[in-house]
Write an enzyme that holds these catalytic residues in place. Structure first.
Site, PDB file in Angstrom:
ATOM      1  N   GLY A  66       0.431  -2.337  30.390  1.00 36.41           N
ATOM      2  CA  GLY A  66      -0.513  -1.842  29.375  1.00 36.41           C
ATOM      3  C   GLY A  66      -1.808  -2.626  29.317  1.00 36.41           C
TER       4      GLY A  66
ATOM      5  N   TYR B 124       0.455   1.396  18.029  1.00 35.84           N
ATOM      6  CA  TYR B 124      -0.501   0.645  17.210  1.00 35.84           C
ATOM      7  C   TYR B 124      -1.916   1.187  17.427  1.00 35.84           C
ATOM      8  CZ  TYR B 124      -3.916  -2.891  15.969  1.00 35.84           C
ATOM      9  OH  TYR B 124      -5.024  -3.517  15.463  1.00 35.84           O
TER      10      TYR B 124
ATOM     11  N   LYS C 275      -4.859   3.311  14.887  1.00 38.33           N
ATOM     12  CA  LYS C 275      -6.298   3.044  14.676  1.00 38.33           C
ATOM     13  C   LYS C 275      -7.123   4.290  14.984  1.00 38.33           C
ATOM     14  CE  LYS C 275      -6.031  -1.255  13.361  1.00 38.33           C
ATOM     15  NZ  LYS C 275      -6.126  -1.543  11.922  1.00 38.33           N
TER      16      LYS C 275
ATOM     17  N   PHE D  19      -8.026  -4.368   5.408  1.00 34.21           N
ATOM     18  CA  PHE D  19      -7.413  -5.089   6.541  1.00 34.21           C
ATOM     19  C   PHE D  19      -5.922  -4.807   6.668  1.00 34.21           C
ATOM     20  CE2 PHE D  19     -10.978  -7.725   5.145  1.00 34.21           C
ATOM     21  CZ  PHE D  19     -11.630  -7.971   6.336  1.00 34.21           C
TER      22      PHE D  19
ATOM     23  N   LEU E 166      -2.819 -14.531  23.338  1.00 36.70           N
ATOM     24  CA  LEU E 166      -3.060 -15.702  24.187  1.00 36.70           C
ATOM     25  C   LEU E 166      -3.377 -16.973  23.399  1.00 36.70           C
ATOM     26  CD1 LEU E 166      -3.355 -16.847  27.054  1.00 36.70           C
ATOM     27  CD2 LEU E 166      -5.761 -16.156  26.979  1.00 36.70           C
TER      28      LEU E 166
ATOM     29  N   LEU F 205       0.826  -1.222   0.000  1.00 32.71           N
ATOM     30  CA  LEU F 205       0.000   0.000   0.000  1.00 32.71           C
ATOM     31  C   LEU F 205       0.853   1.262   0.000  1.00 32.71           C
ATOM     32  CD1 LEU F 205      -2.342  -1.933   0.337  1.00 32.71           C
ATOM     33  CD2 LEU F 205      -3.187  -0.545   2.215  1.00 32.71           C
TER      34      LEU F 205
ATOM     35  N   PHE G 209     -13.167  -7.096  18.600  1.00 32.04           N
ATOM     36  CA  PHE G 209     -12.677  -7.410  19.938  1.00 32.04           C
ATOM     37  C   PHE G 209     -11.518  -8.421  19.786  1.00 32.04           C
ATOM     38  CE2 PHE G 209     -14.818  -4.733  22.952  1.00 32.04           C
ATOM     39  CZ  PHE G 209     -15.487  -3.949  22.034  1.00 32.04           C
ATOM     40  N   ASN G 210     -11.576  -9.633  20.313  1.00 34.15           N
ATOM     41  CA  ASN G 210     -10.394 -10.505  20.204  1.00 34.15           C
ATOM     42  C   ASN G 210     -10.678 -11.666  19.242  1.00 34.15           C
ATOM     43  OD1 ASN G 210      -9.949  -8.921  22.679  1.00 34.15           O
ATOM     44  ND2 ASN G 210      -8.148 -10.206  22.922  1.00 34.15           N
TER      45      ASN G 210
ATOM     46  N   SER H 199     -10.362  -1.452  15.918  1.00 30.49           N
ATOM     47  CA  SER H 199     -10.078  -2.372  17.020  1.00 30.49           C
ATOM     48  C   SER H 199     -10.668  -1.837  18.313  1.00 30.49           C
ATOM     49  CB  SER H 199      -8.556  -2.483  17.162  1.00 30.49           C
ATOM     50  OG  SER H 199      -8.218  -3.119  18.370  1.00 30.49           O
ATOM     51  N   ALA H 200     -11.008  -2.752  19.205  1.00 32.71           N
ATOM     52  CA  ALA H 200     -11.451  -2.367  20.551  1.00 32.71           C
ATOM     53  C   ALA H 200     -10.345  -1.644  21.303  1.00 32.71           C
ATOM     54  CB  ALA H 200     -11.868  -3.606  21.323  1.00 32.71           C
TER      55      ALA H 200
HETATM   56  P1  NAD Z   1      -2.584 -10.005   9.642  1.00 28.05           P
HETATM   57  O1  NAD Z   1      -1.227  -9.469   9.921  1.00 28.05           O
HETATM   58  O2  NAD Z   1      -2.767 -11.470   9.624  1.00 28.05           O
HETATM   59  O3  NAD Z   1      -3.135  -9.400   8.268  1.00 28.05           O
HETATM   60  C1  NAD Z   1      -2.758  -8.138   7.785  1.00 28.05           C
HETATM   61  C2  NAD Z   1      -2.280  -8.320   6.362  1.00 28.05           C
HETATM   62  O4  NAD Z   1      -1.897  -7.048   5.841  1.00 28.05           O
HETATM   63  C3  NAD Z   1      -1.062  -9.246   6.261  1.00 28.05           C
HETATM   64  O5  NAD Z   1      -1.345 -10.265   5.320  1.00 28.05           O
HETATM   65  C4  NAD Z   1       0.070  -8.318   5.772  1.00 28.05           C
HETATM   66  O6  NAD Z   1       0.960  -9.008   4.923  1.00 28.05           O
HETATM   67  C5  NAD Z   1      -0.714  -7.211   5.081  1.00 28.05           C
HETATM   68  N1  NAD Z   1      -0.061  -5.900   5.076  1.00 28.05           N
HETATM   69  C6  NAD Z   1       0.455  -5.207   6.117  1.00 28.05           C
HETATM   70  N2  NAD Z   1       0.948  -4.024   5.691  1.00 28.05           N
HETATM   71  C7  NAD Z   1       0.724  -3.970   4.350  1.00 28.05           C
HETATM   72  C8  NAD Z   1       1.009  -3.008   3.337  1.00 28.05           C
HETATM   73  N3  NAD Z   1       1.655  -1.861   3.603  1.00 28.05           N
HETATM   74  N4  NAD Z   1       0.637  -3.277   2.084  1.00 28.05           N
HETATM   75  C9  NAD Z   1      -0.001  -4.434   1.772  1.00 28.05           C
HETATM   76  N5  NAD Z   1      -0.271  -5.386   2.674  1.00 28.05           N
HETATM   77  C10 NAD Z   1       0.074  -5.153   3.959  1.00 28.05           C
HETATM   78  O7  NAD Z   1      -3.577  -9.322  10.699  1.00 28.05           O
HETATM   79  P2  NAD Z   1      -5.091  -9.665  11.015  1.00 28.05           P
HETATM   80  O8  NAD Z   1      -5.151 -10.237  12.381  1.00 28.05           O
HETATM   81  O9  NAD Z   1      -5.717 -10.380   9.886  1.00 28.05           O
HETATM   82  O10 NAD Z   1      -5.662  -8.180  11.128  1.00 28.05           O
HETATM   83  C11 NAD Z   1      -6.295  -7.550  10.030  1.00 28.05           C
HETATM   84  C12 NAD Z   1      -6.668  -6.144  10.454  1.00 28.05           C
HETATM   85  O11 NAD Z   1      -7.527  -6.196  11.578  1.00 28.05           O
HETATM   86  C13 NAD Z   1      -5.476  -5.270  10.850  1.00 28.05           C
HETATM   87  O12 NAD Z   1      -5.691  -3.965  10.387  1.00 28.05           O
HETATM   88  C14 NAD Z   1      -5.520  -5.309  12.354  1.00 28.05           C
HETATM   89  O13 NAD Z   1      -4.947  -4.159  12.927  1.00 28.05           O
HETATM   90  C15 NAD Z   1      -7.009  -5.390  12.618  1.00 28.05           C
HETATM   91  N6  NAD Z   1      -7.342  -5.996  13.919  1.00 28.05           N
HETATM   92  C16 NAD Z   1      -6.837  -7.223  14.212  1.00 28.05           C
HETATM   93  C17 NAD Z   1      -7.122  -7.793  15.454  1.00 28.05           C
HETATM   94  C18 NAD Z   1      -6.543  -9.121  15.845  1.00 28.05           C
HETATM   95  O14 NAD Z   1      -6.494  -9.413  17.046  1.00 28.05           O
HETATM   96  N7  NAD Z   1      -6.122  -9.973  14.929  1.00 28.05           N
HETATM   97  C19 NAD Z   1      -7.952  -7.108  16.349  1.00 28.05           C
HETATM   98  C20 NAD Z   1      -8.455  -5.870  15.986  1.00 28.05           C
HETATM   99  C21 NAD Z   1      -8.149  -5.315  14.755  1.00 28.05           C
HETATM  100  C1  WQD Z   2      -5.581 -11.617  26.078  1.00 21.72           C
HETATM  101  C2  WQD Z   2      -5.482 -11.870  27.574  1.00 21.72           C
HETATM  102  C3  WQD Z   2      -3.459 -11.031  28.564  1.00 21.72           C
HETATM  103  C4  WQD Z   2      -0.766 -13.761  26.430  1.00 21.72           C
HETATM  104  C5  WQD Z   2      -4.522  -7.622  21.670  1.00 21.72           C
HETATM  105  C6  WQD Z   2      -4.261  -6.209  21.257  1.00 21.72           C
HETATM  106  C7  WQD Z   2      -5.532  -5.577  20.762  1.00 21.72           C
HETATM  107  C8  WQD Z   2      -6.190  -6.418  19.665  1.00 21.72           C
HETATM  108  C9  WQD Z   2      -6.322  -7.850  20.074  1.00 21.72           C
HETATM  109  C10 WQD Z   2      -5.545  -5.617  17.525  1.00 21.72           C
HETATM  110  C11 WQD Z   2      -4.929 -10.682  28.350  1.00 21.72           C
HETATM  111  C12 WQD Z   2      -3.512 -12.538  28.651  1.00 21.72           C
HETATM  112  C13 WQD Z   2      -1.863 -13.075  26.906  1.00 21.72           C
HETATM  113  C14 WQD Z   2      -0.085 -14.645  27.301  1.00 21.72           C
HETATM  114  C15 WQD Z   2      -1.656 -14.092  29.041  1.00 21.72           C
HETATM  115  N1  WQD Z   2      -5.415  -6.430  18.480  1.00 21.72           N
HETATM  116  N2  WQD Z   2      -2.300 -13.240  28.189  1.00 21.72           N
HETATM  117  N3  WQD Z   2      -0.556 -14.781  28.578  1.00 21.72           N
HETATM  118  O1  WQD Z   2      -4.107  -7.860  24.785  1.00 21.72           O
HETATM  119  O2  WQD Z   2      -6.591  -8.340  24.771  1.00 21.72           O
HETATM  120  O3  WQD Z   2      -5.497  -7.617  22.710  1.00 21.72           O
HETATM  121  O4  WQD Z   2      -5.061  -8.348  20.551  1.00 21.72           O
HETATM  122  O5  WQD Z   2      -6.212  -4.638  17.466  1.00 21.72           O
HETATM  123  O6  WQD Z   2      -5.182  -4.307  20.299  1.00 21.72           O
HETATM  124  O7  WQD Z   2      -3.767  -5.496  22.391  1.00 21.72           O
HETATM  125  O8  WQD Z   2      -5.042  -9.880  23.540  1.00 21.72           O
HETATM  126  O9  WQD Z   2      -4.429 -12.242  23.330  1.00 21.72           O
HETATM  127  O10 WQD Z   2      -2.619 -10.558  23.867  1.00 21.72           O
HETATM  128  O11 WQD Z   2      -4.328 -11.129  25.594  1.00 21.72           O
HETATM  129  O12 WQD Z   2      -2.026 -14.245  30.205  1.00 21.72           O
HETATM  130  O13 WQD Z   2       0.929 -15.269  26.946  1.00 21.72           O
HETATM  131  O14 WQD Z   2      -4.548 -12.930  27.783  1.00 21.72           O
HETATM  132  O15 WQD Z   2      -2.891 -10.484  29.722  1.00 21.72           O
HETATM  133  O16 WQD Z   2      -5.593 -10.665  29.598  1.00 21.72           O
HETATM  134  P1  WQD Z   2      -5.275  -8.373  24.081  1.00 21.72           P
HETATM  135  P2  WQD Z   2      -4.031 -10.997  24.006  1.00 21.72           P
END
Ligand code: NAD
Ligand code: WQD
Length: 336
Positions: free
Chosen positions: A294, A149, A153, A81, A200, A60, A178-179, A125-126
């Protein structure tokens, strides 16, 4: 049949959404630079659905590469995404995170505007609820962040809201996940990070396979049901279904809207560990470790708006999430 550009479509969540888009008859164009994904995920999406999505290995940050995609395809809408998502890494490499996530989104918006594409669904994201709001989190609460990060968002939400306000034919939907955990029940796609996972569920899965010796439970003195952190885990297939409803909603309106995608239920770290040990059929060793800096005690969604506006309610349970994660990780190890 509408054509959808899926940025980050080879990633964990994007790949599950691509499957549902193809199954629903959409044409899918993926743009992913593969910085956190494997090329063969695209073939696995095709294996599940029987349809090959169009794939561009495009960054991108390469605006001309994006423009070329919009010239080659009549894109009706975008699911965005692509982004970097590791909280700890974002603290160590803030410039890379701001540059990738913000510039990537600005380029995407530029290419969309030039091509006359006006519908965008964004992966928020939450994490934008920060550390000060009471649970359950609802969409009207003030946003903030505790790490770079999270700020990417918060800022992307602002940018998208401002651009939609200035462009009356634009439709922007900010989805706050959320998660997300779990995997596609086929076992072909799921989450399997390299090295030691930060989150986790993938950590627990690697303890279950024996790749890691023991789970560190980060704190057991929170004000929660058993003292461990409580989160709203949502099955990635439920999350993907939420995107299908969100996309149709976004096509039928203009302006910006914000919707939580969660289950509305919280589970503790220990509850997740027990659920996973049931799924894998053996107990999982854990130790109580210090709190992770955090972290907040509890995080779960107010799901009223998702229900009212999208008709979305998550269906799959924590047991389903653990079963599908375990199935995927076992299939993945067989393939390696
Ligand atoms: P992911 O890393 O598996 O997927 C993101 C994809 O984007 C990857 O395939 C990566 O190669 C691609 N990417 C990153 N930067 C890029 C760029 N500059 N150009 C083109 N491609 C690029 O992550 P995910 O878990 O599938 O998350 C997808 C989206 O959802 C992200 O924006 C993330 O921040 C958001 N999100 C994820 C979670 C989570 O816990 N997984 C929670 C909340 C929000
Ligand atoms: C879940 C719970 C930890 C690992 C993160 C990002 C958030 C979102 C989702 C993108 C917590 C506990 C964890 C371990 C543990 N991503 N834990 N041992 O922190 O809720 O959210 O992912 O937007 O922005 O911060 O998810 O899976 O890391 O943790 O005890 O080895 O598990 O303390 O209570 P989190 P997590």
């Amino acid at each position: 049949m509408k054509t959808i550009l899926v940025t980050g479509g080879a990633g964990y969540i994007g790949s599950h959404v691509c499957v549902q888009l193809l199954e629903a008859g959409y044409s899918v164009v993926i743009a992913d630079n593969l910085c956190n994904a494997q090329r063969d995920v695209v073939d696995r999406i095709a294996r599940i659905t029987g349809t090959q999505p169009v794939f561009y290995q495009t960054d991108l940050l390469d605006l001309d590469g994006l423009r070329a995609i919009f010239r080659a395809h009549a894109i009706d809408g975008v699911l965005h995404f692509a982004g970097l998502k590791a909280v700890g890494e974002s603290t160590e490499q803030p410039l890379r995170y701001y540059s990738n996530n913000l510039t990537g989104t600005l380029h995407l918006l530029t290419a969309m505007q030039e091509a006359g594409c006006t519908t965008l669904v964004f992966s928020s994201s939450a994490t934008v609820y920060g550390a000060d709001n009471p649970v359950p989190f609802d969409e009207r609460m003030p946003t903030s962040a505790t790490n770079p990060y999270g700020y990417t968002k918060v800022v992307q939400e602002r940018i998208l809201t401002d651009i939609a306000a200035a462009q009356p034919d634009m439709s922007v939907l900010l989805l706050r996940y959320f998660n997300p955990v779990g995997a596609h029940p086929s076992g072909w796609i799921g989450e399997d990070p390299n090295g030691i996972p930060n989150n986790l569920m993938p950590y627990v899965a690697k303890v279950a396979t024996g790749e890691l010796p023991c789970i560190n439970v980060f704190g057991n003195d929170y004000d929660t049901v058993d003292g461990t952190g409580v989160r709203d885990y949502i099955h990635v297939c439920d999350l993907a279904r939420g995107h299908m409803l969100a996309l149709e909603y976004a096509f039928g309106r203009t302006g910006t809207d914000i919707i939580n995608l969660g289950t509305g239920r919280g589970s503790s770290v220990l509850e997740l560990i027990y659920a996973f040990s049931k799924a894998c059929g053996h107990p999982l060793p854990y130790v109580i470790a210090p709190r992770r800096p955090g972290d907040i005690a509890s995080c779960w969604a107010d799901t009223t708006k998702a229900k009212e506006v999208l008709g979305f309610t998550a269906q799959l349970t924590l047991a389903d999430m653990c079963r599908d994660s375990w199935h995927f990780i076992c299939r993945q190890r067989e393939r390696e």
